[in-house]
Write an enzyme that holds these catalytic residues in place. Structure first.
Site, PDB file in Angstrom:
ATOM      1  N   LYS A 136      -9.190  -2.838  -4.578  1.00 10.98           N
ATOM      2  CA  LYS A 136      -9.634  -1.470  -4.871  1.00 10.98           C
ATOM      3  C   LYS A 136      -8.431  -0.541  -4.958  1.00 10.98           C
ATOM      4  O   LYS A 136      -8.356   0.326  -5.808  1.00 10.98           O
ATOM      5  CB  LYS A 136     -10.548  -0.957  -3.756  1.00 10.98           C
ATOM      6  CG  LYS A 136     -11.923  -1.551  -3.762  1.00 10.98           C
ATOM      7  CD  LYS A 136     -12.695  -1.200  -2.504  1.00 10.98           C
ATOM      8  CE  LYS A 136     -12.329  -2.085  -1.343  1.00 10.98           C
ATOM      9  NZ  LYS A 136     -13.240  -2.076  -0.216  1.00 10.98           N
ATOM     10  N   LYS A 157      -3.471  -9.479  -6.644  1.00 11.86           N
ATOM     11  CA  LYS A 157      -4.830  -9.743  -6.155  1.00 11.86           C
ATOM     12  C   LYS A 157      -5.814  -8.684  -6.649  1.00 11.86           C
ATOM     13  O   LYS A 157      -5.408  -7.530  -6.911  1.00 11.86           O
ATOM     14  CB  LYS A 157      -4.842  -9.824  -4.623  1.00 11.86           C
ATOM     15  CG  LYS A 157      -4.600  -8.520  -3.924  1.00 11.86           C
ATOM     16  CD  LYS A 157      -5.015  -8.564  -2.452  1.00 11.86           C
ATOM     17  CE  LYS A 157      -4.877  -7.177  -1.847  1.00 11.86           C
ATOM     18  NZ  LYS A 157      -5.559  -6.952  -0.610  1.00 11.86           N
ATOM     19  N   LYS A 212       0.825  -1.213   0.000  1.00  9.39           N
ATOM     20  CA  LYS A 212       0.000   0.000   0.000  1.00  9.39           C
ATOM     21  C   LYS A 212       0.856   1.260   0.000  1.00  9.39           C
ATOM     22  O   LYS A 212       0.505   2.238  -0.658  1.00  9.39           O
ATOM     23  CB  LYS A 212      -0.969  -0.009   1.185  1.00  9.39           C
ATOM     24  CG  LYS A 212      -2.050  -1.070   1.035  1.00  9.39           C
ATOM     25  CD  LYS A 212      -3.234  -0.811   1.932  1.00  9.39           C
ATOM     26  CE  LYS A 212      -4.371  -1.778   1.605  1.00  9.39           C
ATOM     27  NZ  LYS A 212      -5.568  -1.539   2.388  1.00  9.39           N
TER      28      LYS A 212
HETATM   29  P1  ADP Z   1      -9.266  -4.159  -0.376  1.00  5.04           P
HETATM   30  O1  ADP Z   1      -8.062  -5.048  -0.260  1.00  5.04           O
HETATM   31  O2  ADP Z   1      -9.889  -4.243  -1.741  1.00  5.04           O
HETATM   32  O3  ADP Z   1      -9.006  -2.742   0.071  1.00  5.04           O
HETATM   33  P2  ADP Z   1     -10.467  -4.723   2.246  1.00  5.04           P
HETATM   34  O4  ADP Z   1      -9.112  -4.475   2.823  1.00  5.04           O
HETATM   35  O5  ADP Z   1     -11.581  -3.859   2.688  1.00  5.04           O
HETATM   36  O6  ADP Z   1     -10.365  -4.729   0.638  1.00  5.04           O
HETATM   37  O7  ADP Z   1     -10.816  -6.242   2.520  1.00  5.04           O
HETATM   38  C1  ADP Z   1     -12.065  -6.745   2.986  1.00  5.04           C
HETATM   39  C2  ADP Z   1     -12.011  -8.270   3.011  1.00  5.04           C
HETATM   40  O8  ADP Z   1     -11.907  -8.771   1.676  1.00  5.04           O
HETATM   41  C3  ADP Z   1     -10.805  -8.829   3.778  1.00  5.04           C
HETATM   42  O9  ADP Z   1     -11.214  -9.975   4.495  1.00  5.04           O
HETATM   43  C4  ADP Z   1      -9.848  -9.237   2.704  1.00  5.04           C
HETATM   44  O10 ADP Z   1      -9.014 -10.302   3.104  1.00  5.04           O
HETATM   45  C5  ADP Z   1     -10.806  -9.679   1.595  1.00  5.04           C
HETATM   46  N1  ADP Z   1     -10.195  -9.531   0.271  1.00  5.04           N
HETATM   47  C6  ADP Z   1      -9.780  -8.358  -0.285  1.00  5.04           C
HETATM   48  N2  ADP Z   1      -9.273  -8.591  -1.522  1.00  5.04           N
HETATM   49  C7  ADP Z   1      -9.367  -9.931  -1.739  1.00  5.04           C
HETATM   50  C8  ADP Z   1      -9.020 -10.788  -2.837  1.00  5.04           C
HETATM   51  N3  ADP Z   1      -8.496 -10.315  -3.950  1.00  5.04           N
HETATM   52  N4  ADP Z   1      -9.267 -12.115  -2.723  1.00  5.04           N
HETATM   53  C9  ADP Z   1      -9.821 -12.624  -1.589  1.00  5.04           C
HETATM   54  N5  ADP Z   1     -10.176 -11.860  -0.530  1.00  5.04           N
HETATM   55  C10 ADP Z   1      -9.956 -10.543  -0.586  1.00  5.04           C
END
Ligand code: ADP
Length: 346
Positions: free
Chosen positions: A203, A200, A113
């Site tokens: 967002k 992965k 990040k």
């Molecule tokens: P982001 O990584 O998109 O900012 P968040 O940090 O809000 O999303 O993550 C919310 C949930 O979604 C967490 O439990 C995270 O492990 C899961 N998550 C986020 N991206 C993925 C992905 N690409 N595959 C599986 N789970 C994910």
């Protein structure tokens, strides 16, 4: 005597849309687990402040993600907004003092990040909050004595840190006060970006790297259609024990998405074609797009129903947050006692 139900906690950041990585990696599990466990799920707005953000948007996003979560099947009484429960940050501070600086420097999420932030101007910098957020996350989890934490694989390292903090705390106070939480993964713990299947779906990586669960149908189809695949089955090796052809990251991700949508017959049929080297990627993408659009349409319809009752939902979430806060307050009272802080007796 009835056995006490185990506690489950998980959180999501209100940083914009809910994508299929969030949904298949974590949130789908949130919905299913509600049957069997005592679940609390947080919209973690304090965490969303760790990257450059806009205050008005943050508030809107918090309510929007609440609607999304209810639309996919999370019960409003299980939901809370993190900043309604300031005990999270209080415990976060206490945990800072039980966390080794060296361990925080090894968090890969921070490396990922922080590399996305341009640390050159006063409006865009790598914040201390971004470095420290896994400690607040440990507080989010441990404050409810969660036994299980359904998250995606990307959060595995942070969960390990939470366990270390709990262990260090327990050692210091001389009793097994905090439960050591365990992760619960779904069948698809890591959904990859269709635009770049080596990273992965996320967002924070930018718009083309995630498919919005509540997005427009045409966009979902377009994103799947332009998914990156590899040169072709014939270039991949055959596994000696299973007789199956290996898959490149892009193709594997598409198959996984199809499976996650519950399209098992289509999955099986396309898998057979893949092994025979007769599969066209256009066909695979067509099936995946259809399956995602079908999932999305159900949720979009539910969300538009909910939008009509937005006021009522906001009220419910304020109530549920107040109810869930009582548990956090109880933990803090005990933690203050255990750590030598002075408890107020009014
Ligand atoms: P982001 O990584 O998109 O900012 P968040 O940090 O809000 O999303 O993550 C919310 C949930 O979604 C967490 O439990 C995270 O492990 C899961 N998550 C986020 N991206 C993925 C992905 N690409 N595959 C599986 N789970 C994910």
């Amino acid at each position: 005597m009835t056995e006490q139900r185990k506690n489950v906690l998980s959180c999501i950041q209100p940083t914009g849309h809910m994508h299929f990585g969030n949904y298949f990696g974590a949130v789908k599990n949130w919905v299913d687990l509600q049957e069997k466990y005592d679940c609390v799920y947080g919209v973690v707005d304090y965490h969303a402040m760790t990257m450059p953000y806009n205050p008005e948007k943050l508030r809107q996003n918090s309510w929007d993600i609440i609607l999304n979560l209810v639309a996919v099947g999370v019960q409003p009484e299980n939901l809370f907004i993190q900043s309604y429960i300031p005990e999270h940050t209080e415990l976060g501070w206490i945990f800072n003092c039980f966390t080794s600086y060296g361990q925080l420097t090894r968090m890969t999420q921070f490396k990922d990040k922080s590399s996305q932030v341009e640390d050159k101007s006063k409006d865009s910098f790598i914040s201390a909050g971004l470095f420290d957020y896994p400690v607040l996350q440990a507080a989010d989890i441990l404050i409810y004595k969660a036994d299980y934490v359904p998250v995606g694989k990307d959060q595995g390292q942070h969960l390990e840190l939470s366990r270390n903090i709990a262990q260090r705390f327990n050692n210091m106070v001389g009793k097994e006060y905090f439960v050591l939480p365990e992760t619960l993964y779904t069948e698809v713990p890591k959904v990859m970006s269709t635009a770049d299947p080596t990273r992965k779906m996320s967002k924070s990586a930018g718009e083309k790297h995630y498919i919005n669960v509540f997005g427009e149908e045409a966009r979902i189809r377009k994103q799947v259609k332009s998914a990156v695949t590899d040169a072709g089955a014939s270039t991949m090796d055959v596994d000696a024990t299973t007789g199956q052809r290996e898959k490149g990251a892009g193709v594997q991700n598409l198959f996984k998405l199809l499976e996650a949508c519950g399209k098992l017959d289509a999955h099986q049929a396309l898998e057979t074609k893949y092994n025979e080297d007769t599969l066209s990627y256009g066909e695979l993408k067509g099936e995946v797009a259809e399956a995602l659009v079908e999932q999305s349409a159900k949720f979009v319809a539910k969300k538009s129903e909910l939008k009509a009752n937005k006021k009522e939902i906001k009220y419910k979430i304020q109530q549920s947050s107040a109810e869930i806060r009582k548990r956090a307050q109880q933990t803090l009272k005990e933690v203050r006692q255990l750590t030598g802080l002075t408890n107020l007796k009014l």
